[in-house]
Design an enzyme around this catalytic site. Structure first.
Site, PDB file in Angstrom:
ATOM      1  N   ASP A   1      -7.809 -24.626 -34.408  1.00 30.91           N
ATOM      2  CA  ASP A   1      -8.659 -25.525 -33.645  1.00 30.91           C
ATOM      3  C   ASP A   1     -10.130 -25.499 -34.091  1.00 30.91           C
ATOM      4  OD1 ASP A   1      -8.239 -27.119 -31.102  1.00 30.91           O
ATOM      5  OD2 ASP A   1     -10.068 -25.994 -30.637  1.00 30.91           O
TER       6      ASP A   1
ATOM      7  N   ARG B   1     -14.370 -16.830 -41.053  1.00 35.68           N
ATOM      8  CA  ARG B   1     -14.886 -17.580 -39.899  1.00 35.68           C
ATOM      9  C   ARG B   1     -16.384 -17.694 -40.139  1.00 35.68           C
ATOM     10  NH1 ARG B   1     -10.762 -14.252 -37.185  1.00 35.68           N
ATOM     11  NH2 ARG B   1      -9.263 -15.660 -36.247  1.00 35.68           N
TER      12      ARG B   1
ATOM     13  N   ASP C   1      -1.070 -22.393 -31.075  1.00 34.48           N
ATOM     14  CA  ASP C   1      -1.830 -22.876 -29.916  1.00 34.48           C
ATOM     15  C   ASP C   1      -2.673 -24.122 -30.214  1.00 34.48           C
ATOM     16  OD1 ASP C   1      -3.649 -21.670 -31.599  1.00 34.48           O
ATOM     17  OD2 ASP C   1      -4.728 -20.614 -30.025  1.00 34.48           O
TER      18      ASP C   1
ATOM     19  N   ARG D   1      -4.881 -13.844 -28.336  1.00 32.21           N
ATOM     20  CA  ARG D   1      -6.021 -13.602 -27.442  1.00 32.21           C
ATOM     21  C   ARG D   1      -6.033 -14.624 -26.317  1.00 32.21           C
ATOM     22  NH1 ARG D   1     -10.926 -13.299 -31.173  1.00 32.21           N
ATOM     23  NH2 ARG D   1      -9.902 -11.515 -32.092  1.00 32.21           N
TER      24      ARG D   1
ATOM     25  N   ASP E   1      -0.697 -18.139 -33.701  1.00 32.66           N
ATOM     26  CA  ASP E   1      -0.740 -18.271 -32.235  1.00 32.66           C
ATOM     27  C   ASP E   1       0.011 -19.503 -31.714  1.00 32.66           C
ATOM     28  OD1 ASP E   1      -2.264 -16.014 -32.158  1.00 32.66           O
ATOM     29  OD2 ASP E   1      -4.176 -17.029 -31.810  1.00 32.66           O
TER      30      ASP E   1
ATOM     31  N   GLY F   1      -8.262 -17.344 -38.958  1.00 29.05           N
ATOM     32  CA  GLY F   1      -7.272 -16.289 -39.222  1.00 29.05           C
ATOM     33  C   GLY F   1      -6.200 -16.780 -40.168  1.00 29.05           C
TER      34      GLY F   1
ATOM     35  N   THR G   1      -1.666 -21.314 -37.734  1.00 28.03           N
ATOM     36  CA  THR G   1      -2.080 -20.119 -36.987  1.00 28.03           C
ATOM     37  C   THR G   1      -0.841 -19.475 -36.381  1.00 28.03           C
ATOM     38  OG1 THR G   1      -3.083 -19.353 -34.914  1.00 28.03           O
ATOM     39  CG2 THR G   1      -2.807 -21.728 -35.122  1.00 28.03           C
TER      40      THR G   1
HETATM   41  O1  F6P Z   1      -5.254 -15.922 -36.005  1.00 24.93           O
HETATM   42  C1  F6P Z   1      -5.070 -15.759 -34.667  1.00 24.93           C
HETATM   43  C2  F6P Z   1      -5.296 -14.318 -34.304  1.00 24.93           C
HETATM   44  O2  F6P Z   1      -4.417 -13.515 -35.043  1.00 24.93           O
HETATM   45  C3  F6P Z   1      -5.169 -14.038 -32.825  1.00 24.93           C
HETATM   46  O3  F6P Z   1      -3.846 -13.882 -32.393  1.00 24.93           O
HETATM   47  C4  F6P Z   1      -5.986 -12.798 -32.704  1.00 24.93           C
HETATM   48  O4  F6P Z   1      -6.450 -12.658 -31.389  1.00 24.93           O
HETATM   49  C5  F6P Z   1      -7.107 -13.034 -33.679  1.00 24.93           C
HETATM   50  O5  F6P Z   1      -6.610 -13.941 -34.628  1.00 24.93           O
HETATM   51  C6  F6P Z   1      -7.606 -11.807 -34.368  1.00 24.93           C
HETATM   52  O6  F6P Z   1      -8.698 -12.157 -35.137  1.00 24.93           O
HETATM   53  P1  F6P Z   1      -9.360 -11.243 -36.269  1.00 24.93           P
HETATM   54  O7  F6P Z   1      -8.558 -11.400 -37.503  1.00 24.93           O
HETATM   55  O8  F6P Z   1     -10.723 -11.773 -36.401  1.00 24.93           O
HETATM   56  O9  F6P Z   1      -9.307  -9.826 -35.783  1.00 24.93           O
END
Ligand code: F6P
Length: 336
Positions: A107, A76, A139, A181, A137, A15, A135
């Site tokens: 991660d 990804r 995290d 998430r 998050d 992300g 990120t």
């Molecule tokens: O990058 C982290 C994040 O934004 C999370 O907080 C979220 O759950 C996820 O990515 C969303 O992913 P995507 O962009 O694949 O919808």
């Protein structure tokens, strides 16, 4: 004795996060300034698999420090998770003559980087990888801070402040779903900063009666006629929580899912500055031939850690912050 590093690749993966561009810029400018060739790998690990790259020089990263997103695009990559995909990626590394890669992401990005470096070693090649945590998050176990978190907090706060204006005018309850998430840092920090009525995070089991119903009641008894419930996406669906509040408290909440707006926007001072320092540190770690590393912040300092050890680290839940939140959302007013 430092190894002679001639050429490195830089990529962003997973992300996106505001400040990734500032990190790319710092990697490129530091490398070029030290006589190291720099190649931008586009679309994350897929770029290495598909030989999707651009030559970088100091001017290719001009005017990006203030831009959200990532100029290198991100993805990804399923294919990269398997040895066949990584073998193709190693083919590109060999063809381009890359001595090392700086991978900017989370991660999953770092685990992929480590697997790539190990697979290179198995086939007698040497490829060092350095991770930069980015990120929204926040995290990553080994780093107190990840690039993008501050900007995402500010963006989310700005949105919720606006929601509060209209909730206050109409004397309503707002249920806002924020990103996260698996991690509730964004919800926790933002919840404190907007003065939320209640905050739900994935790290804590939800007791609907105590964590929401009772908090709304206390707020009402304290004189409030509007309520702000912040829910991290990993703690439950805002739509379902809104329905349940309607059933159990008898008020009719408005639900807002903030979604990807939280990942955009011009990076804050903290994110630009941290990203710049981390990008510099990543190139220095490669140049000093320190092996596979993750750049991290620990108590405000930038450090580089062994990647394998760093990936085994977990973040302890920020109980002190949670206690502040509890104190501020639980206050007993004059009527209690
Ligand atoms: O990058 C982290 C994040 O934004 C999370 O907080 C979220 O759950 C996820 O990515 C969303 O992913 P995507 O962009 O694949 O919808």
């Amino acid at each position: 004795m430092d190894r002679q590093v001639k050429r490195i690749g830089v990529l962003t993966s997973g992300g996106d996060a505001p400040g990734m561009n500032a990190a790319v810029r710092a990697v490129v400018r530091t490398a070029v300034g030290r006589g190291i060739d720099c190649v931008g790998i586009r679309r994350g690990w897929n770029g290495l698999i598909n030989s999707d790259f651009i030559r970088m020089d100091a001017s290719s990263v001009s005017h990006i420090i203030d831009k959200g997103g990532t100029m290198l695009y991100t993805a990804r990559s399923e294919e990269f998770m398997g040895p066949a995909g990584r073998a193709k990626a190693l083919g590109t590394c060999k063809l381009l003559g890359l001595d090392g890669i700086v991978a900017i992401g989370g991660d999953g990005t770092f685990r992929g980087a480590l697997a790539l470096s190990r697979q290179a070693a198995e086939s007698g090649e040497s490829l060092s990888v350095v991770g930069i945590p980015a990120t929204i998050d926040n995290d990553i176990g080994c780093s107190h801070y990840t690039i993008g978190f501050d900007t995402a907090c500010n963006t989310t706060i700005e949105c919720i402040d606006k929601l509060r204006d209209t909730m206050q005018s109409h004397e309503r309850c707002s249920v806002v779903e924020v990103m996260g998430r698996h991690a509730g840092y964004l919800a926790l920090y933002v919840g404190i900063a907007v003065g939320a009525t209640a905050v739900l995070i994935p790290e804590r089991e939800v007791d609907f009666e105590q964590d929401i119903v009772e908090k709304i009641r206390r707020a009402r008894l304290n004189g409030s006629t509007h309520y702000m419930v912040v829910v991290a996406e990993g703690a439950g669906s805002a739509v379902e929580i809104g329905k349940r509040i309607h059933q159990e408290v008898g008020i009719d909440p408005r639900v807002t899912v903030l979604g990807h707006i939280q990942r955009g926007g011009s990076p804050s001072a903290r994110d630009r500055e941290t990203a710049s320092r981390m990008g510099y540190a990543a190139v220095m770690a490669l140049e000093q031939d320190k092996g596979n590393r993750i750049i991290a912040t620990q108590d405000g300092r930038i450090v580089d850690l062994d990647m394998e050890e760093a990936l085994a680290m977990t973040k302890t839940f920020e109980m002190d912050r949670y206690q502040v939140l509890e104190a501020l959302t639980n206050s007993k007013g004059p009527g209690l």
